[in-house]
Design an enzyme around this catalytic site. Structure first.
Site, PDB file in Angstrom:
ATOM      1  N   LYS A   1       0.814  -1.211   0.000  1.00  0.00           N
ATOM      2  CA  LYS A   1       0.000   0.000   0.000  1.00  0.00           C
ATOM      3  C   LYS A   1       0.852   1.268   0.000  1.00  0.00           C
ATOM      4  O   LYS A   1       2.042   1.259   0.291  1.00  0.00           O
ATOM      5  CB  LYS A   1      -0.976  -0.023   1.172  1.00  0.00           C
ATOM      6  CG  LYS A   1      -2.090  -1.053   0.974  1.00  0.00           C
ATOM      7  CD  LYS A   1      -3.188  -0.940   1.989  1.00  0.00           C
ATOM      8  CE  LYS A   1      -4.342  -1.908   1.648  1.00  0.00           C
ATOM      9  NZ  LYS A   1      -5.422  -1.862   2.642  1.00  0.00           N
TER      10      LYS A   1
ATOM     11  N   ARG B   1      -3.353 -10.643   5.133  1.00  0.00           N
ATOM     12  CA  ARG B   1      -3.844 -10.580   3.754  1.00  0.00           C
ATOM     13  C   ARG B   1      -2.724 -10.011   2.883  1.00  0.00           C
ATOM     14  O   ARG B   1      -2.313  -8.855   3.059  1.00  0.00           O
ATOM     15  CB  ARG B   1      -5.098  -9.710   3.672  1.00  0.00           C
ATOM     16  CG  ARG B   1      -5.759  -9.664   2.301  1.00  0.00           C
ATOM     17  CD  ARG B   1      -7.023  -8.802   2.358  1.00  0.00           C
ATOM     18  NE  ARG B   1      -7.689  -8.747   1.057  1.00  0.00           N
ATOM     19  CZ  ARG B   1      -7.412  -7.851   0.113  1.00  0.00           C
ATOM     20  NH1 ARG B   1      -6.474  -6.938   0.313  1.00  0.00           N
ATOM     21  NH2 ARG B   1      -8.082  -7.860  -1.030  1.00  0.00           N
TER      22      ARG B   1
END
Length: 381
Positions: free
Chosen positions: A325, A359
């Site tokens: 991210k 995840r």
């Protein structure tokens, strides 16, 4: 005689067994080995004075502003410093005290938990062309092979998505989303891959979720955290696990200057509300996700990761999803395809602070890194 300092991350139970402490002795000593720092906001000043004296009486302490004792202001912030044993004793003591300390006692009792060191890696696969990481996009038979490959690498969960939720993304119709995910769902069902791993659909579409849950899927990964009652009904109908994620705003606008008075407390309040809603609809299996990058700036994300353990007080597993991210790029300028090292650093920190479901796009690297860290944490002298 020789001495050496041991890491505070060590397995206290294994360490005590190494030196020959009895089972009964270990049971008494282990709660003394873990130090808790608990921030208490807006505590009534008389309550702060009582709590400090009670904490000192059992060997703990409460850090308060210097004028607390004079009660010049009605409310103060404080930091409680106590090990697990002292925390339990203090929670018991405050049950009979006035000035809101009964509520404090209830909250303190929720913090007497133990982090588990097991983990599950959830592999990510997307069918949409606008997913932010190109390496997660697959279609048809290539998608099936990638799913099988992630399972071989050690993924025990697979999360399938058909609509991007990256900042600035725009949703699509339920029919369009279903047309994207249905071919892969059908292949997973046909090849019975749900017998090898748990499958999750990253969606808030009741139509898509019902199709997935009737074709081998068992997890609802809802970034809106049951904002739609129909999603709650479908989840309960099939006795599925729901992942409740916190998001401020929506994907289209969520990263436009997000603001919180206190991100920890606001995410906590959100979870409390959505857990109550899930339970109301009869959902029994719940996972919590703080939503890294979903309506948070870099400082918000770092706070949530550093204090991730806090959210274990709800009693549900925690999922972390910071894979590749943009917060990594904000720390050190790095293109998406080079963010694996930063991802591992974030996820390993979250794991050490209570996350048990990771995840990630890069399954093999995560299974290896987490296995090594787990071995380090379990090592005794």
């Amino acid at each position: 005689m020789k001495l050496y300092k041991l890491s505070s991350q060590m397995d206290a139970k294994a360490l005590l067994q190494t030196v020959g402490v009895t089972h009964e002795g270990s049971a008494l000593l282990i709660p003394k080995t873990h130090l808790n720092l608990i921030y208490i906001k807006d505590l009534k000043t008389p309550a702060a004075n009582i709590l400090k004296q009670d904490a000192l009486s059992i060997g703990a302490d409460l850090a308060v502003p210097k004028d607390t004792i004079t009660c010049k202001v009605p409310l103060v912030d404080a930091v409680l410093i106590a090990n697990d044993k002292q925390l339990k004793e203090l929670a018991h003591k405050e049950k009979i005290q006035p000035f809101g300390l009964k509520e404090v006692a209830q909250k303190l009792s929720e913090f007497t938990f133990t982090c588990k060191d097991d983990f599950s890696v959830m592999g990510i696969i997307n069918t949409n062309e606008d997913s932010f990481f190109q390496g997660s996009r697959f279609k048809d038979e290539a998608a099936l092979k990638h799913v099988e490959h992630m399972i071989e690498e050690g993924a025990t969960m697979i999360d399938l998505g058909g609509v991007s939720s990256r900042p600035g993304s725009i949703g699509v119709s339920e029919q369009e989303e279903l047309s994207r995910v249905k071919p892969i769902i059908d292949l997973i069902f046909k090849h019975k891959l749900f017998e090898k791993a748990q499958f999750s659909l990253d969606s808030y579409s009741p139509l898509c979720l019902e199709y997935a849950l009737t074709h081998g899927f068992s997890i609802v990964n809802d970034i809106t955290a049951l904002a739609n009652d129909d999603v709650a009904r479908v989840t309960a109908k099939y006795d599925a696990t729901v992942i409740l994620m916190h998001m401020q705003g929506d994907p289209k606008s969520m990263q436009h200057e997000p603001v919180y008075d206190n991100v920890m407390l606001e995410v906590d309040a959100f979870f409390e509300e959505r857990i109550a809603k899930a339970l109301h609809f009869g959902i029994k299996k719940i996972v919590l996700d703080v939503g890294i990058g979903f309506g948070k700036n870099l400082e918000h994300n770092l706070q949530l990761l550093k204090h991730h353990e806090h959210f274990l007080h709800f009693g549900y597993p925690l999922l972390i999803g910071a894979s590749r991210k943009s917060m990594i790029d904000k720390i050190i300028s790095t293109p998406i395809d080079e963010r694996l090292p930063g991802t591992l650093a974030l996820h390993l920190k979250a794991y050490e602070h209570g996350a048990s479901i990771i995840r990630a796009h890069d399954v093999k690297a995560h299974v290896q890194a987490l296995s090594v860290l787990q071995a380090l944490n379990q090592t005794t002298i």
